[in-house]
Structure formats: C-alpha cells, structure tokens
Design a protein around this motif. Structure first.
Motif, PDB file in Angstrom:
ATOM      1  N   GLN A  69      26.064  -1.498 -33.914  1.00 32.34           N
ATOM      2  CA  GLN A  69      25.110  -2.563 -34.232  1.00 32.34           C
ATOM      3  C   GLN A  69      24.196  -2.194 -35.401  1.00 32.34           C
ATOM      4  OE1 GLN A  69      23.496  -4.399 -30.486  1.00 32.34           O
ATOM      5  NE2 GLN A  69      24.727  -2.813 -29.533  1.00 32.34           N
TER       6      GLN A  69
ATOM      7  N   ARG B 239      18.007   1.143 -28.354  1.00 34.40           N
ATOM      8  CA  ARG B 239      19.306   1.736 -28.678  1.00 34.40           C
ATOM      9  C   ARG B 239      19.157   3.209 -29.046  1.00 34.40           C
ATOM     10  NH1 ARG B 239      20.436  -3.563 -30.692  1.00 34.40           N
ATOM     11  NH2 ARG B 239      19.585  -3.133 -32.750  1.00 34.40           N
TER      12      ARG B 239
ATOM     13  N   GLN C 179      29.363   2.060 -29.375  1.00 39.30           N
ATOM     14  CA  GLN C 179      29.017   0.647 -29.261  1.00 39.30           C
ATOM     15  C   GLN C 179      27.581   0.395 -29.710  1.00 39.30           C
ATOM     16  OE1 GLN C 179      29.758  -1.013 -25.393  1.00 39.30           O
ATOM     17  NE2 GLN C 179      28.673  -2.907 -25.856  1.00 39.30           N
ATOM     18  N   LEU C 180      26.692   1.294 -29.360  1.00 43.14           N
ATOM     19  CA  LEU C 180      25.294   1.165 -29.770  1.00 43.14           C
ATOM     20  C   LEU C 180      25.142   1.394 -31.279  1.00 43.14           C
ATOM     21  CD1 LEU C 180      23.633   3.084 -26.801  1.00 43.14           C
ATOM     22  CD2 LEU C 180      23.568   0.619 -27.189  1.00 43.14           C
TER      23      LEU C 180
ATOM     24  N   ARG D  42      29.327  -6.742 -27.227  1.00 39.48           N
ATOM     25  CA  ARG D  42      28.307  -6.185 -26.347  1.00 39.48           C
ATOM     26  C   ARG D  42      28.205  -6.995 -25.057  1.00 39.48           C
ATOM     27  NH1 ARG D  42      24.129  -6.957 -29.346  1.00 39.48           N
ATOM     28  NH2 ARG D  42      23.452  -8.818 -28.265  1.00 39.48           N
TER      29      ARG D  42
ATOM     30  N   ARG E  43      28.103   5.252 -26.871  1.00 45.18           N
ATOM     31  CA  ARG E  43      27.316   5.642 -28.042  1.00 45.18           C
ATOM     32  C   ARG E  43      27.825   4.918 -29.293  1.00 45.18           C
ATOM     33  NH1 ARG E  43      27.958  10.670 -27.587  1.00 45.18           N
ATOM     34  NH2 ARG E  43      29.150  11.303 -29.403  1.00 45.18           N
TER      35      ARG E  43
ATOM     36  N   VAL F 150      23.690   0.953 -21.831  1.00 44.34           N
ATOM     37  CA  VAL F 150      24.105   0.026 -22.886  1.00 44.34           C
ATOM     38  C   VAL F 150      23.529  -1.361 -22.623  1.00 44.34           C
ATOM     39  CG1 VAL F 150      26.077  -1.128 -23.958  1.00 44.34           C
ATOM     40  CG2 VAL F 150      26.222   1.296 -23.366  1.00 44.34           C
TER      41      VAL F 150
ATOM     42  N   ALA G 259      19.907  -1.738 -23.758  1.00 47.66           N
ATOM     43  CA  ALA G 259      19.564  -1.383 -25.146  1.00 47.66           C
ATOM     44  C   ALA G 259      19.710  -2.603 -26.045  1.00 47.66           C
ATOM     45  CB  ALA G 259      20.450  -0.239 -25.626  1.00 47.66           C
ATOM     46  N   ASP G 260      18.711  -3.480 -26.033  1.00 47.37           N
ATOM     47  CA  ASP G 260      18.793  -4.719 -26.799  1.00 47.37           C
ATOM     48  C   ASP G 260      17.854  -4.749 -28.006  1.00 47.37           C
ATOM     49  OD1 ASP G 260      16.522  -4.727 -25.310  1.00 47.37           O
ATOM     50  OD2 ASP G 260      16.862  -6.670 -24.345  1.00 47.37           O
TER      51      ASP G 260
ATOM     52  N   ILE H   2      20.913   6.235 -26.977  1.00 51.51           N
ATOM     53  CA  ILE H   2      21.798   7.209 -27.621  1.00 51.51           C
ATOM     54  C   ILE H   2      21.332   8.631 -27.324  1.00 51.51           C
ATOM     55  CG2 ILE H   2      22.538   8.117 -29.861  1.00 51.51           C
ATOM     56  CD1 ILE H   2      22.560   5.221 -30.881  1.00 51.51           C
TER      57      ILE H   2
END
Length: 331
Positions: free
Chosen positions: A152, A124, A148-149, A42, A146, A115, A118-119, A128
């Motif tokens: 997690q 997140r 990548q999110l 990330r 999407r 992205v 979105a922590d 999305i």
C-alpha cells in the motif's frame, strides 16, 4: 403569488443537490486504480474466515477422533502387541499434527488481526514492526502479511519482501501463493514478462479452496492474457463465475482479468460488458487500462489492447471521473 413561488424554488433546488456528487468526483489516475485494486485485495484478506474455526472440538471429533477410534478398534481385535504399537504410533503422530496445526492457526489468526487493523500509515508501520519482532523471518504467513502492508506504500518493497520466501523450502501451495502475489505486483508495475514467468510455474490443481484458487486464477489469467496467451486465459477464466457469491470480495480481480483476456481474443462484446461491470463497482478500476498519455501521472501498463484502452477511456470520461481538460488530451 408568494405562496405559489415557494414550491418552484424547492423543485429547482433538488436537482442541484443530486448533481453535487458528480461535480465533486475525484479525478481518476493509474495511481487511483492501483490503490483501488490494492484495497480490494486487503478487503479480501480481511474477509478470510478465522482459521481456528476449523479446529472446533466437534469438527476435530469427526475428522480425527472417529478415524482414530476405528484404528484402535481394529488393533484391539487383532491379537498380539504389534497392532497396539502401530495404533499408538498413529495416535501420537496425529496428536503431534493437531498441536502443530493449532499453533499454525493461532499464528495465522494473530497475523490476520494485525493486517485487519492496519488501516492508516501509522498503523501499518506499527503492524510491520510487530510482524518483524514477534514472528520469524521465515514464517510465510508473516511475510505475506508484511508484503501486503508494504504494498500500500511501496510495491517494489513488497516485492522484495515476497522474494525472501525460498520457494523450494516451503510447501508447494505456499510457493504458488508467493508466485501469484509476486506476479500481481509485477502486473501492477507493468512488468508483464516477469509476471508470466512466475504464473507458468503455478499448479492450480494444488489449491482445493474455491476462493483461494479463484484468486490465484485471476492473476494467472491476467498474466497469460497480457503475455500472449489470451485464448488460454479465456479458457481458464470462463471456468469461474465472477457473480458467484463465493467470489464477491475478489470480483474486481476476476473482471479485470477477463477484460484483458477478451480484448486480446478480439471478443469486443464481452469485453465491453466486463468494463461496464467494473465501472459499476468503481470507475477508478478503468483507469488501470489507460496509459499516461491520456491520464498523466502513472506508468503505462504493458499488454493493454488499444481497443480496451479506448473503451475504458470512453466509459471513465462519461462517468465524470476525468476533468474536461484531460478529456481533450486524447491521442
């Protein structure tokens, strides 16, 4: 006597303060290692430069304006109307290409911003939803973001998202990126054969950007090393210097791949050096080399050399990341 006693009590308190971080260290687990690797990925994405920086007027003038000017100068010196028509067609084609590139860059920047911000789980989820509503389902940049999110929270869901990209309908470099991202998730899940099948179809020669190529090479190298082609992995990974400033944000991935490659080529000395470097960055990275027999709660990774696991376990034990009760569970 009372005055002389005070310095002694102060000197005794300082070591206790220094020892607190070790006592409070969070126990390592394969899940922690996975999350550390995901966080590193990330951070790598967040560090990518703004794609619109390449489209500054001065840079466009050099890359596009000057060649077009030369085309028109030649066309004007050639008699007849054919040369002028050719120059006009070339100009229109270049203008259309610039418009497309600018739009693509703006979409990529918007996706990257989503992205980057979105922590948290809530952020997140919101990101999305925006990616699904504001970008097309076939937009590769949005699909990558999407996934990548989702990675997690649920690696298998992220894998399914990436599999929605039709590899035969996108540009070859984009298809390679999709294969690499899917392979990375398979490796995290311990599905080595699936990862190797994907990376074997990647052509690194298509990727000219040094950081992008190194990122994909790290995944390819790990898949080869864990899939029975360790010598080939070493040859690839030795072309990249993990300490190069260009690769600062992907250094853990490069080191992790080298650890697997050196282990399976029986290069114990270099393997230990790599493990020490990983531990210096974050001891939790070492947990990804250890099976659940020694650290309960995770999926045992396939393709881990026994000596690699042993050395990683010894180092992570010494770091204080494993409670003593777990240390006695050695097998």
């Amino acid at each position: 006597m009372k005055t002389s006693d005070k310095p002694k009590s102060n000197t005794q308190e300082k070591p206790k303060t220094a020892d607190k971080p070790k006592a409070a260290a969070k126990p390592a687990s394969p899940k922690d290692a996975r999350e550390a690797l995901i966080a590193s990925a990330r951070d790598k994405q967040a560090a990518q430069p703004d794609p619109l920086q390449m489209l500054e007027p001065k840079k466009l003038a050099v890359r596009i304006g000057i060649p077009l000017a030369i085309v028109w100068i030649i066309a004007l010196f050639i008699s007849g109307w054919v040369s002028k028509v050719v120059a006009l067609v070339v100009t229109i084609a270049v203008a259309a290409l610039v418009v497309w590139v600018v739009r693509y860059a703006k979409r990529s920047r918007a996706v990257a911003n989503l992205v980057r911000g979105a922590d948290t789980p809530e952020a997140r989820k919101e990101a999305i939803e925006k990616l699904e509503s504001e970008f097309g389902k076939d937009d590769p940049a949005a699909v990558f973001a999407r996934a990548q999110l989702e990675l997690q929270e649920d690696p298998k869901k992220a894998l399914a998202t990436l599999e929605s990209i039709k590899l035969d309908r996108v540009m070859p470099p984009v298809a390679d990126e999709a294969r690499a991202q899917r392979a990375m998730i398979h490796l995290v899940l311990g599905e080595t054969e699936a990862a190797k099948g994907l990376v074997d179809k990647i052509d690194l020669g298509r990727h000219k950007d040094a950081k992008s190529r190194a990122t994909i090479a790290a995944i390819v190298g790990e898949a080869w090393a864990r899939g029975g082609q360790a010598k080939k992995a070493v040859e690839l990974l030795d072309t990249l210097d993990p300490n190069d400033a260009t690769f600062a944000d992907i250094k853990p991935q490069l080191l992790r791949s080298r650890a697997f490659a050196y282990a399976w080529t029986n290069d114990t000395k270099r393997m230990k050096q790599i493990l020490r470097q990983l531990s210096a960055i974050n001891p939790q990275y070492l947990a990804s080399f250890i099976t659940k027999k020694k650290i309960p709660g995770g999926v045992p990774p396939k393709g881990v050399h026994p000596l690699l696991e042993k050395e990683a376990f010894e180092m992570i034990s010494k770091s204080g990341m494993i409670p003593r009760k777990m240390e006695y569970r050695r097998s």
